[in-house]
Design an enzyme around this catalytic site. Sequence first.
Site, PDB file in Angstrom:
ATOM      1  CG  HIS A  92      -1.683   1.316   1.349  1.00 23.24           C
ATOM      2  ND1 HIS A  92      -2.755   1.631   0.455  1.00 23.24           N
ATOM      3  CD2 HIS A  92      -1.549   2.139   2.531  1.00 23.24           C
ATOM      4  CE1 HIS A  92      -2.925   3.086   1.001  1.00 23.24           C
ATOM      5  NE2 HIS A  92      -2.482   3.218   2.117  1.00 23.24           N
TER       6      HIS A  92
ATOM      7  CG  HIS B  46       1.245   6.836   4.531  1.00 17.61           C
ATOM      8  ND1 HIS B  46       1.668   6.038   3.397  1.00 17.61           N
ATOM      9  CD2 HIS B  46      -0.096   6.616   4.589  1.00 17.61           C
ATOM     10  CE1 HIS B  46       0.379   5.617   3.079  1.00 17.61           C
ATOM     11  NE2 HIS B  46      -0.274   5.546   3.736  1.00 17.61           N
TER      12      HIS B  46
ATOM     13  CD  GLU C  73      -2.922   5.405  13.519  1.00 21.70           C
ATOM     14  OE1 GLU C  73      -3.863   4.741  13.998  1.00 21.70           O
ATOM     15  OE2 GLU C  73      -2.529   6.243  14.043  1.00 21.70           O
ATOM     16  CG  ASP C  74      -1.304   1.244  10.785  1.00 26.05           C
ATOM     17  OD1 ASP C  74      -2.028   1.514  11.443  1.00 26.05           O
ATOM     18  OD2 ASP C  74      -1.470   1.423   9.224  1.00 26.05           O
TER      19      ASP C  74
ATOM     20  CG  ASP D 280     -21.948  18.984 -21.113  1.00 28.64           C
ATOM     21  OD1 ASP D 280     -22.649  18.150 -21.148  1.00 28.64           O
ATOM     22  OD2 ASP D 280     -21.715  19.847 -20.094  1.00 28.64           O
TER      23      ASP D 280
END
Length: 729
Positions: A48, A72, A76-77, A259
């Site tokens: 990821h 990133h 957090e993980d 359009d």
Amino acid sequence: MMRQYELVDRVRSYNPHADEDLLNRAYVYAMKAHGQQKRASGDPFFTHPLAVAAILTDLKLDDATIVAAVLHDTIEDTASTREDIDRLFGPDIGALVEGLTKIKRLDLVSKRAKQAENFRKLLLAIADDVRVLLVKLADRLHNMRTLKFMPFEKGERIAEETLDIYAPLAGRMGMHGMREELEDLAFAYLMPKARDTILSRLHALREKLGPLITKIEAELSERLVAVNLQAEVKGREKRPYSIWRKMEQKSLAFEQLSDIFGFRVMVDQTADCYRVLGMIHTQWPTVPGRFKDYISTPKPNDYRSIHTTVVGPGQQRVELQIRTREMHRVAENGIAAHALYKDGRTLDMGELASESRAYRWLRRTVEMLAEGDSPEEFLEHTKLELFHDQVFCFTPKGRLIALPQGATPVDFAYAVHTNLGNTAVGAKVNGLAVPLMSKLMNGDEVEIARAEGQVPPAAWENLVMTGKAKAAIRRATRNAVRAQYAGLGRQIVVRAFERAGKVYQDEKLRTSLPRLARSNVEDVMAAVGRGEMFSGDVVKAVYPDFTDERRAGAGPDKMEPGWFGLQQAEGLQFKVPGQVSIPIRGLDGSLPVQFAPNGGAVPGDRIVGILLPGEGITIYPIQSPALTAFDDQPERWLDVRWDIDPDRKELFPAQIEVQALNEPGSLAGITAAIGDNGGNIEDIRLTNRSKDFRDMVIDLSVWDLKQLNAILSQLRAQQTVSRVERVNG
């Protein structure tokens, strides 16, 4: 999975001076930190952040941003800390990774009191370093590309959040290409059938118009070459979500869109844009109102282009966008097009602010908001102004609800579900009870209290902001009033059948509906309840031989003068103050009856009675505006009708307003007209007097509506009378 050398090669393809060692260290560190972690798809989690980094290399971002993308998720993980990132990769990259971590924790669906503070941090983080936003958007884009592996409920929330938050944010930053892909991915997840239908229609239209599109493209290119303009002409097709949104917003059918296909003309210099425009406008007639110059007046998100529509070959409308190649790069990549490399070096934030209107706008917005003393005040002034005229609120379960500015808890309730709006009786905003018509602010958590059987007041329609709420309120109040009239009418009809010695049954009435010119039983009941139909007519429709011999009270020969003879459909009878008392069936004693205080009523008027406890019954003509005050109280309405002896002439009250020229003899002419037609003037009041006109209110006594109309007609015929109207109090 992208290899280590592939990441380096992607960056060096647009930045030969890339820090290869930094990129390699970030790759190895993130791969070890995430270890054996897996994604919902079963792939290694590390795939990821690498995919996010790959998206950002397509935008040609700087080394620090690519490294921040790779790292990133580490704080957090994994067990990594901000200190670890600072030590190994420097404070600049550490700040980027921490900013992304804060946004991830927020995830834009926080439902706690910290919401305002989290939104403030989000905007400040983006404004402090726009690269935080670019990584977050790339992160969301990859998550959307792999959304199929998520449980549906979580995927649905992420897709809704993408449409509500991230796609508009990308658009506000000028990143048109990313916004369109985010919208299309969310559309495919939330409304796959609608998207498939549009794709099918697009395919059919593409096959039908293919030759014509090729012809127009070739003819445009030839004409540009003929005037020595070096330009590239490309066909452009509207994306499915844009088509669906336009159809929804403007209530258009697919065939009505003009359009869907267009053309983009790209040149090298700005001056060439106007040369192309001149050539096109001299060759083909323009469509009025379809020209916009976003080069001289760029959009706030830095978008620059000329838009025009002409009637081209084959009398086909042709929509054209004219821009330079640099303008096209900015149109696709927005703020990322400014970010990064100019003359082989990275722009700092000060230079970026001077380059990008979108970034300058964001910085100014945050600077203004930062003047607030609290996070709540910070949000109070603009509340995510990057979404223009919207506010974003949350349900107690964290669902995001987008509403227009000025929206109320009632709008919120209807946005969640129509039934929630219909049964709303109270609201809490951020845990505090508030009036239902309070204005909502961005980040508010709204909880709606409801009660079954509740009907929204009709007045709400003028206080709410959303079309959905207005339509639902109109429908609910209309149905509720009809149900109340039908309920009242049913009581009246059943009692009428009982008086006739008959048993009422819906089935019998259903077979007699053609005689009453109604389509169903409820329509009949509502008509009786509203006073549009007499209950005796319903009995007669079912039993044609039935004759109602009932009379309202004693005969005329036993009544005292002045009794006006009202008959009530339920068999109720009245007494007029100062006259003979007539018992009211089902009640102890009797009730006084009076006419409407302003305007009265005369035989010939369609009338209703309004029962007011302690005051008796007031008789109104059906057209009286005063009756609107009782629209939500059908239990007070009584079905009454005149029962006048044609051999007796009695006077009834009426009131008229007259505007006449202020000339000698004008008043005499008015009184003479009333007298000539047999009317009796009870009172005259001048309400306004000027040099030219005088306004007056005249109280009359007349026999019936025919006589009153004759008086009104003769007054209108007089040269000195400019206006005369009956008062319906």
